[in-house]
Design a protein around this motif. Structure first.
Motif, short mmCIF file in Angstrom:
data_model
loop_
_atom_site.label_atom_id
_atom_site.label_comp_id
_atom_site.label_asym_id
_atom_site.label_seq_id
_atom_site.Cartn_x
_atom_site.Cartn_y
_atom_site.Cartn_z
N PHE A 64 40.90 42.66 45.35
CA PHE A 64 41.01 43.45 44.14
C PHE A 64 41.79 44.72 44.38
CE2 PHE A 64 37.30 40.84 43.19
CZ PHE A 64 37.58 40.44 41.89
N GLY A 65 42.35 45.25 43.32
CA GLY A 65 43.12 46.49 43.39
C GLY A 65 43.98 46.56 42.15
N PRO A 66 44.31 47.74 41.66
CA PRO A 66 45.03 47.85 40.40
C PRO A 66 46.44 47.29 40.44
CG PRO A 66 44.87 49.99 41.48
CD PRO A 66 44.00 49.04 42.25
N GLU A 67 47.04 47.17 41.65
CA GLU A 67 48.42 46.73 41.72
C GLU A 67 48.54 45.26 41.35
OE1 GLU A 67 46.72 47.83 44.32
OE2 GLU A 67 47.42 49.87 44.64
N GLY A 68 49.50 44.95 40.49
CA GLY A 68 49.81 43.57 40.18
C GLY A 68 48.95 42.94 39.12
N ALA A 69 47.93 43.59 38.60
CA ALA A 69 47.08 43.04 37.55
C ALA A 69 46.93 44.07 36.44
CB ALA A 69 45.72 42.65 38.11
N ASP A 70 47.04 43.60 35.20
CA ASP A 70 46.83 44.48 34.06
C ASP A 70 45.34 44.72 33.82
OD1 ASP A 70 49.65 44.72 32.98
OD2 ASP A 70 49.42 42.55 33.01
N ILE A 71 44.54 43.66 34.04
CA ILE A 71 43.10 43.73 33.82
C ILE A 71 42.41 42.98 34.95
CG2 ILE A 71 41.19 43.07 32.29
CD1 ILE A 71 43.22 43.14 29.98
N GLU A 72 41.30 43.52 35.42
CA GLU A 72 40.46 42.82 36.39
C GLU A 72 39.04 42.77 35.88
OE1 GLU A 72 42.72 44.01 40.54
OE2 GLU A 72 40.84 44.98 40.03
N ILE A 73 38.31 41.76 36.32
CA ILE A 73 36.86 41.71 36.11
C ILE A 73 36.25 41.73 37.49
CG2 ILE A 73 34.92 40.51 35.07
CD1 ILE A 73 36.96 39.09 33.24
N ARG A 74 35.61 42.84 37.82
CA ARG A 74 35.03 43.03 39.16
C ARG A 74 33.51 43.03 39.06
NH1 ARG A 74 38.33 48.10 41.91
NH2 ARG A 74 40.42 47.60 41.13
N TYR A 75 32.89 42.81 40.22
CA TYR A 75 31.44 42.88 40.31
C TYR A 75 31.08 43.94 41.33
CZ TYR A 75 26.57 41.41 40.74
OH TYR A 75 25.19 41.38 40.73
N GLY A 76 30.22 44.85 40.96
CA GLY A 76 29.81 45.90 41.88
C GLY A 76 29.12 47.02 41.16
N LYS A 77 29.07 48.18 41.80
CA LYS A 77 28.39 49.34 41.23
C LYS A 77 29.33 50.26 40.48
CE LYS A 77 24.81 49.35 44.81
NZ LYS A 77 24.10 50.12 45.87
N GLY A 78 30.62 49.92 40.43
CA GLY A 78 31.59 50.80 39.76
C GLY A 78 32.02 51.91 40.69
#
Length: 287
Positions: A135-149
């Protein structure tokens, strides 16, 4: 340092530092791995310091590389955003969504089908992420991640509180009347959960049950759910991911609240593409 290094050298460094791979950087920039390696070496000669530690099969940034990377990355982001703001998009680009395969299959798929029916003109591209480092902001407009934020450099929207519950095949579920009936069965573990089977068993007042069960551990939740659906054991999964599944059943009512949850995530940029904003709003509305 005098005159700035050539843009191609800086671009090679930024891509390699972000991906920690000369090969991946070459694929991204449309050149060979050798070309990226050469440009980085020329850049290191220019600045007078090593930027990467080269291992047999991987790269890591040196302290100098780590310190310089944010400035270089931000510079390229500003150039990209400034170009977009002044000249607009010259080609229609798909909205890229990155998340894990299990979220794609269980949560995203029905929402994406509905979105496509409403907005068939918006092109969407899905990218799979398996490990947290994917994961990481580069290369994706939107992500759905799992974690504590708490991730830096992004906007986040919680998809709501998450709870974990056991699931298995409907046939097996009929034989499990209480948590104590798990004795002798196989517990399917997915790596990466903040709260795993030990947490659920403790909440069910059968903390010693894990020692009385067989165990299979997978590095992704897709596989644990496949095994569970085929009668291979009992998996622990998110209630959110059970919305539309008919091949799995929950044998017990008990679920445990997790301090981790699913998040919609996007880069914190000044300019947000119109189509990406539309997809984001749709997913927020359909949480």
């Amino acid at each position: 340092m005098g005159q700035l290094p050539p843009l191609l050298w800086l671009q090679a460094f930024e891509s390699a530092a972000r991906t920690l791979s000369f090969t991946a950087a070459g694929n991204e920039l449309g050149v060979t791995q050798a070309a990226i390696s050469q440009r980085v070496r020329l850049l290191e000669d220019r600045v007078g310091q090593k930027l990467f530690v080269r291992h047999a099969r991987s790269l890591t940034l040196t302290p100098a590389g780590q310190a310089w990377m944010p400035s270089i990355h931000d510079a390229f982001m500003r150039i990209s955003e400034g170009t977009l703001e002044v000249f607009g998009s010259t080609t229609e680009q798909p909205v890229t969504i990155r998340t894990t395969p299990v979220i794609q299959q269980s949560w995203l798929a029905p929402r994406l089908v509905a979105f496509h029916r409403a907005y068939p003109q918006v092109a969407v591209r899905l990218v799979s992420a398996i490990w947290p480092d994917d994961f990481g902001p580069e290369g994706a407009d939107i992500e759905i991640r799992y974690g504590k934020g708490g991730w830096a450099g992004v906007d986040m929207q919680s998809l709501g509180e998450d709870q974990l519950q056991p699931v298995c095949s409907p046939a097996l579920a009929k034989t499990l009347a209480s948590p104590s009936d798990l004795a002798g069965h196989t517990l399917l573990h997915a790596a990466g959960f903040g709260i795993g089977w030990s947490g659920w068993l403790q909440a069910a007042n059968v903390a010693d049950m894990e020692a009385r069960c067989w165990s299979i551990t997978c590095d992704n939740q897709v596989m644990t759910l496949v095994l569970a659906s085929q009668g291979g054991g009992v998996a622990l999964t998110h209630r959110r991911l059970m919305e539309r599944r008919t091949d799995l059943a929950a044998p017990f009512a008990l679920s445990v609240v997790s301090d981790e949850r699913f998040w919609l995530v996007r880069p914190n940029r000044r300019h947000v593409d119109e189509d990406a904003a539309l997809v984001w709003a749709w997913l927020v509305e359909s949480r």
